[in-house]
Design a protein around this motif. Structure first.
Motif, PDB file in Angstrom:
ATOM      1  N   MET A   1       1.035  -1.034  -0.094  1.00 58.41           N
ATOM      2  CA  MET A   1      -0.099  -0.233  -0.012  1.00 58.41           C
ATOM      3  C   MET A   1       1.412   1.505  -0.223  1.00 58.41           C
ATOM      4  SD  MET A   1      -3.830  -0.576   2.652  1.00 58.41           S
ATOM      5  CE  MET A   1      -3.122   0.733   2.423  1.00 58.41           C
ATOM      6  N   MET A   2       2.067   1.120   0.593  1.00 61.60           N
ATOM      7  CA  MET A   2       2.794   2.869   1.454  1.00 61.60           C
ATOM      8  C   MET A   2       3.303   2.272  -0.611  1.00 61.60           C
ATOM      9  SD  MET A   2       2.141   3.929   3.524  1.00 61.60           S
ATOM     10  CE  MET A   2       3.195   5.229   3.080  1.00 61.60           C
ATOM     11  N   LEU A   3       3.765   1.424  -1.184  1.00 61.92           N
ATOM     12  CA  LEU A   3       4.364   1.402  -2.668  1.00 61.92           C
ATOM     13  C   LEU A   3       3.153   2.379  -3.698  1.00 61.92           C
ATOM     14  CD1 LEU A   3       7.320  -1.139  -2.335  1.00 61.92           C
ATOM     15  CD2 LEU A   3       7.247   1.304  -2.332  1.00 61.92           C
ATOM     16  N   ALA A  30       4.551   6.923  -2.447  1.00 63.71           N
ATOM     17  CA  ALA A  30       5.405   6.290  -2.874  1.00 63.71           C
ATOM     18  C   ALA A  30       7.059   7.071  -2.238  1.00 63.71           C
ATOM     19  CB  ALA A  30       5.713   5.459  -3.578  1.00 63.71           C
ATOM     20  N   VAL A  31       6.827   8.060  -2.827  1.00 64.60           N
ATOM     21  CA  VAL A  31       8.259   8.897  -3.157  1.00 64.60           C
ATOM     22  C   VAL A  31       9.080   8.943  -2.179  1.00 64.60           C
ATOM     23  CG1 VAL A  31      10.378  10.693  -4.240  1.00 64.60           C
ATOM     24  CG2 VAL A  31       8.036   9.331  -5.364  1.00 64.60           C
ATOM     25  N   PRO A  32       7.591   9.579  -0.786  1.00 65.95           N
ATOM     26  CA  PRO A  32       7.907  10.264   0.959  1.00 65.95           C
ATOM     27  C   PRO A  32       8.347   8.988   1.218  1.00 65.95           C
ATOM     28  CG  PRO A  32       6.545  11.332   0.108  1.00 65.95           C
ATOM     29  CD  PRO A  32       6.635  10.055  -1.173  1.00 65.95           C
ATOM     30  N   PHE A  33       7.870   7.981   0.999  1.00 62.06           N
ATOM     31  CA  PHE A  33       8.801   6.503   1.877  1.00 62.06           C
ATOM     32  C   PHE A  33       9.151   5.866   1.665  1.00 62.06           C
ATOM     33  CE2 PHE A  33       7.918   1.910   2.107  1.00 62.06           C
ATOM     34  CZ  PHE A  33       7.644   1.830   3.519  1.00 62.06           C
ATOM     35  N   ILE A  34       9.657   6.099   0.176  1.00 64.85           N
ATOM     36  CA  ILE A  34      11.171   5.325   0.162  1.00 64.85           C
ATOM     37  C   ILE A  34      12.590   6.352   0.340  1.00 64.85           C
ATOM     38  CG2 ILE A  34      12.952   4.934  -2.129  1.00 64.85           C
ATOM     39  CD1 ILE A  34       9.706   4.136  -3.804  1.00 64.85           C
ATOM     40  N   ALA A  35      11.829   7.323   0.223  1.00 59.38           N
ATOM     41  CA  ALA A  35      13.378   8.940   0.653  1.00 59.38           C
ATOM     42  C   ALA A  35      13.264   8.131   2.250  1.00 59.38           C
ATOM     43  CB  ALA A  35      12.431  10.021   0.033  1.00 59.38           C
TER      44      ALA A  35
END
Length: 140
Positions: free
Chosen positions: A103-105, A110-115
């Motif tokens: 869900m987070m991806l 997605a971009v803030p989560f990966i960062a």
């Protein structure tokens, strides 16, 4: 096919105490170096003498408790899903950590989560590296 167990919100104290995961987690979270206790752990590595202080090793072990942050984050993400237990039972799937990660991806988050995941990983690894190098290089 995966068939999740029926949701039973009643949990007895006996069920909690008999859960081996609870005891393992309790031991992991209880591990620490007592106050005013210090000793060194020495080893030879590639013909170099390396010495680590107990406080440093204890601090590095205690950073492994960061897995608890993922549980809070997962529960926050999954709490936004209405009737998630009904959907999981209907489709025969488990809505847990993998579902929250997927869900987070997706979408705008997605971009803030990966960062943030990358930045926190770099901070953790740099802390481990700094602790290992400073302790090992503090010898005369």
């Amino acid at each position: 096919l995966y068939s999740p167990p029926p949701l039973d919100p009643r949990l007895s104290l006996r069920d909690s105490i008999c859960d081996s995961g609870l005891w393992i987690e309790g031991l992991l979270c209880a591990a620490h170096v007592p106050p005013f206790v210090t000793f060194e752990v020495a080893s030879m590595s590639m013909e170099n003498f390396v010495l680590y202080r107990a406080e440093t090793v204890g601090a590095l072990v205690n950073t492994l408790r960061l897995y608890l942050v993922w549980r809070v984050f997962r529960d926050r993400v999954l709490s936004k899903l209405p009737k998630r237990h009904t959907v999981a039972a209907f489709h025969g799937m488990e809505i847990g950590s993998a579902f929250a990660f997927k869900m987070m991806l997706t979408g705008n988050q997605a971009v803030p989560f990966i960062a943030s995941l990358w930045a926190s990983t770099m901070l953790l690894l740099s802390y481990w590296f700094r602790a290992a190098e400073i302790t090992a290089c503090a010898l005369p």
